[in-house]
Design a protein around this motif. Sequence first.
Motif, PDB file in Angstrom:
ATOM      1  N   THR A  75       0.869  -1.172   0.000  1.00  0.00           N
ATOM      2  CA  THR A  75       0.000   0.000   0.000  1.00  0.00           C
ATOM      3  C   THR A  75       0.908   1.225   0.000  1.00  0.00           C
ATOM      4  O   THR A  75       2.125   1.116   0.189  1.00  0.00           O
ATOM      5  CB  THR A  75      -0.898   0.042   1.255  1.00  0.00           C
ATOM      6  OG1 THR A  75      -0.077   0.197   2.417  1.00  0.00           O
ATOM      7  CG2 THR A  75      -1.762  -1.213   1.362  1.00  0.00           C
ATOM      8  N   HIS A  76       0.317   2.386  -0.165  1.00  0.00           N
ATOM      9  CA  HIS A  76       1.073   3.629  -0.121  1.00  0.00           C
ATOM     10  C   HIS A  76       1.818   3.730   1.212  1.00  0.00           C
ATOM     11  O   HIS A  76       3.011   4.034   1.256  1.00  0.00           O
ATOM     12  CB  HIS A  76       0.115   4.809  -0.305  1.00  0.00           C
ATOM     13  CG  HIS A  76       0.785   6.142  -0.296  1.00  0.00           C
ATOM     14  ND1 HIS A  76       1.545   6.589  -1.343  1.00  0.00           N
ATOM     15  CD2 HIS A  76       0.832   7.107   0.645  1.00  0.00           C
ATOM     16  CE1 HIS A  76       2.016   7.784  -1.060  1.00  0.00           C
ATOM     17  NE2 HIS A  76       1.598   8.116   0.150  1.00  0.00           N
ATOM     18  N   LEU A  77       1.123   3.405   2.311  1.00  0.00           N
ATOM     19  CA  LEU A  77       1.724   3.490   3.639  1.00  0.00           C
ATOM     20  C   LEU A  77       2.805   2.435   3.842  1.00  0.00           C
ATOM     21  O   LEU A  77       3.911   2.748   4.292  1.00  0.00           O
ATOM     22  CB  LEU A  77       0.642   3.345   4.718  1.00  0.00           C
ATOM     23  CG  LEU A  77       1.127   3.415   6.158  1.00  0.00           C
ATOM     24  CD1 LEU A  77       1.715   4.788   6.459  1.00  0.00           C
ATOM     25  CD2 LEU A  77      -0.015   3.105   7.116  1.00  0.00           C
ATOM     26  N   SER A  78       2.523   1.180   3.505  1.00  0.00           N
ATOM     27  CA  SER A  78       3.505   0.125   3.762  1.00  0.00           C
ATOM     28  C   SER A  78       4.780   0.337   2.949  1.00  0.00           C
ATOM     29  O   SER A  78       5.887   0.116   3.454  1.00  0.00           O
ATOM     30  CB  SER A  78       2.907  -1.260   3.486  1.00  0.00           C
ATOM     31  OG  SER A  78       2.694  -1.462   2.109  1.00  0.00           O
ATOM     32  N   ALA A  79       4.658   0.785   1.702  1.00  0.00           N
ATOM     33  CA  ALA A  79       5.843   1.025   0.868  1.00  0.00           C
ATOM     34  C   ALA A  79       6.687   2.155   1.450  1.00  0.00           C
ATOM     35  O   ALA A  79       7.916   2.041   1.533  1.00  0.00           O
ATOM     36  CB  ALA A  79       5.422   1.364  -0.564  1.00  0.00           C
ATOM     37  N   THR A  80       6.035   3.219   1.881  1.00  0.00           N
ATOM     38  CA  THR A  80       6.771   4.353   2.447  1.00  0.00           C
ATOM     39  C   THR A  80       7.447   3.955   3.754  1.00  0.00           C
ATOM     40  O   THR A  80       8.605   4.305   3.993  1.00  0.00           O
ATOM     41  CB  THR A  80       5.831   5.556   2.654  1.00  0.00           C
ATOM     42  OG1 THR A  80       5.184   5.866   1.408  1.00  0.00           O
ATOM     43  CG2 THR A  80       6.589   6.773   3.129  1.00  0.00           C
ATOM     44  N   LEU A  81       6.749   3.189   4.604  1.00  0.00           N
ATOM     45  CA  LEU A  81       7.351   2.727   5.854  1.00  0.00           C
ATOM     46  C   LEU A  81       8.546   1.822   5.593  1.00  0.00           C
ATOM     47  O   LEU A  81       9.582   1.934   6.257  1.00  0.00           O
ATOM     48  CB  LEU A  81       6.319   1.984   6.708  1.00  0.00           C
ATOM     49  CG  LEU A  81       5.262   2.819   7.406  1.00  0.00           C
ATOM     50  CD1 LEU A  81       4.219   1.918   8.062  1.00  0.00           C
ATOM     51  CD2 LEU A  81       5.890   3.737   8.432  1.00  0.00           C
ATOM     52  N   LYS A  82       8.434   0.915   4.635  1.00  0.00           N
ATOM     53  CA  LYS A  82       9.536   0.014   4.318  1.00  0.00           C
ATOM     54  C   LYS A  82      10.753   0.787   3.810  1.00  0.00           C
ATOM     55  O   LYS A  82      11.888   0.493   4.184  1.00  0.00           O
ATOM     56  CB  LYS A  82       9.112  -1.010   3.264  1.00  0.00           C
ATOM     57  CG  LYS A  82       8.280  -2.134   3.816  1.00  0.00           C
ATOM     58  CD  LYS A  82       7.947  -3.088   2.678  1.00  0.00           C
ATOM     59  CE  LYS A  82       7.401  -4.361   3.193  1.00  0.00           C
ATOM     60  NZ  LYS A  82       8.341  -5.125   3.970  1.00  0.00           N
ATOM     61  N   LEU A  83      10.508   1.764   2.955  1.00  0.00           N
ATOM     62  CA  LEU A  83      11.621   2.549   2.430  1.00  0.00           C
ATOM     63  C   LEU A  83      12.282   3.382   3.531  1.00  0.00           C
ATOM     64  O   LEU A  83      13.512   3.486   3.582  1.00  0.00           O
ATOM     65  CB  LEU A  83      11.143   3.437   1.275  1.00  0.00           C
ATOM     66  CG  LEU A  83      10.832   2.673  -0.007  1.00  0.00           C
ATOM     67  CD1 LEU A  83      10.098   3.554  -1.006  1.00  0.00           C
ATOM     68  CD2 LEU A  83      12.109   2.118  -0.616  1.00  0.00           C
ATOM     69  N   PHE A  84      11.490   3.971   4.411  1.00  0.00           N
ATOM     70  CA  PHE A  84      12.072   4.713   5.527  1.00  0.00           C
ATOM     71  C   PHE A  84      12.849   3.781   6.451  1.00  0.00           C
ATOM     72  O   PHE A  84      13.878   4.167   7.015  1.00  0.00           O
ATOM     73  CB  PHE A  84      10.997   5.458   6.324  1.00  0.00           C
ATOM     74  CG  PHE A  84      10.905   6.907   5.968  1.00  0.00           C
ATOM     75  CD1 PHE A  84      11.980   7.764   6.155  1.00  0.00           C
ATOM     76  CD2 PHE A  84       9.739   7.426   5.450  1.00  0.00           C
ATOM     77  CE1 PHE A  84      11.906   9.089   5.820  1.00  0.00           C
ATOM     78  CE2 PHE A  84       9.651   8.761   5.111  1.00  0.00           C
ATOM     79  CZ  PHE A  84      10.736   9.603   5.287  1.00  0.00           C
ATOM     80  N   SER A  85      12.376   2.572   6.616  1.00  0.00           N
ATOM     81  CA  SER A  85      13.084   1.605   7.432  1.00  0.00           C
ATOM     82  C   SER A  85      14.460   1.311   6.826  1.00  0.00           C
ATOM     83  O   SER A  85      15.474   1.261   7.533  1.00  0.00           O
ATOM     84  CB  SER A  85      12.254   0.319   7.543  1.00  0.00           C
ATOM     85  OG  SER A  85      12.945  -0.663   8.250  1.00  0.00           O
TER      86      SER A  85
END
Length: 125
Positions: A75-85
């Motif tokens: 999702t938009h949120l999960s992809a952004t969280l993974k990249l920030f991680s």
Amino acid sequence: MFGITRTYTIWTWHGEVLDQPTTSRGTNYVEEWMIDHLENMIRVVGEDNFRRANLYDSLINDSEQPLYPGCTNFTHLSATLKLFSLKGRNGWTDKIFTELLELLKEMLPENNTLPIRNYEAKIFL
């Protein structure tokens, strides 16, 4: 002076990687927990605070919105969280992270919702 401390196991700042088991969705347990418990986290911080800033609805929407039409993995949120991680674990600068986002944006299908700059990703979260 005294040698390596006996409690030393893994220090990620030296490039060592923690072995994190993956789940059936291909995410590690921490990321999956964050995604699965988004509503609980918001409730703990205070739904009213999020609603006042319209963040609650935005985060819920982003947690349900596919990264691009037809995408079932992110999702938009999960992809952004993974990249920030990844950014945090590897000590990437904001400039390097922006370059990665720009490249990924070009590589993904046209209607993807990935932020294109580090600044946009920070504001989103």
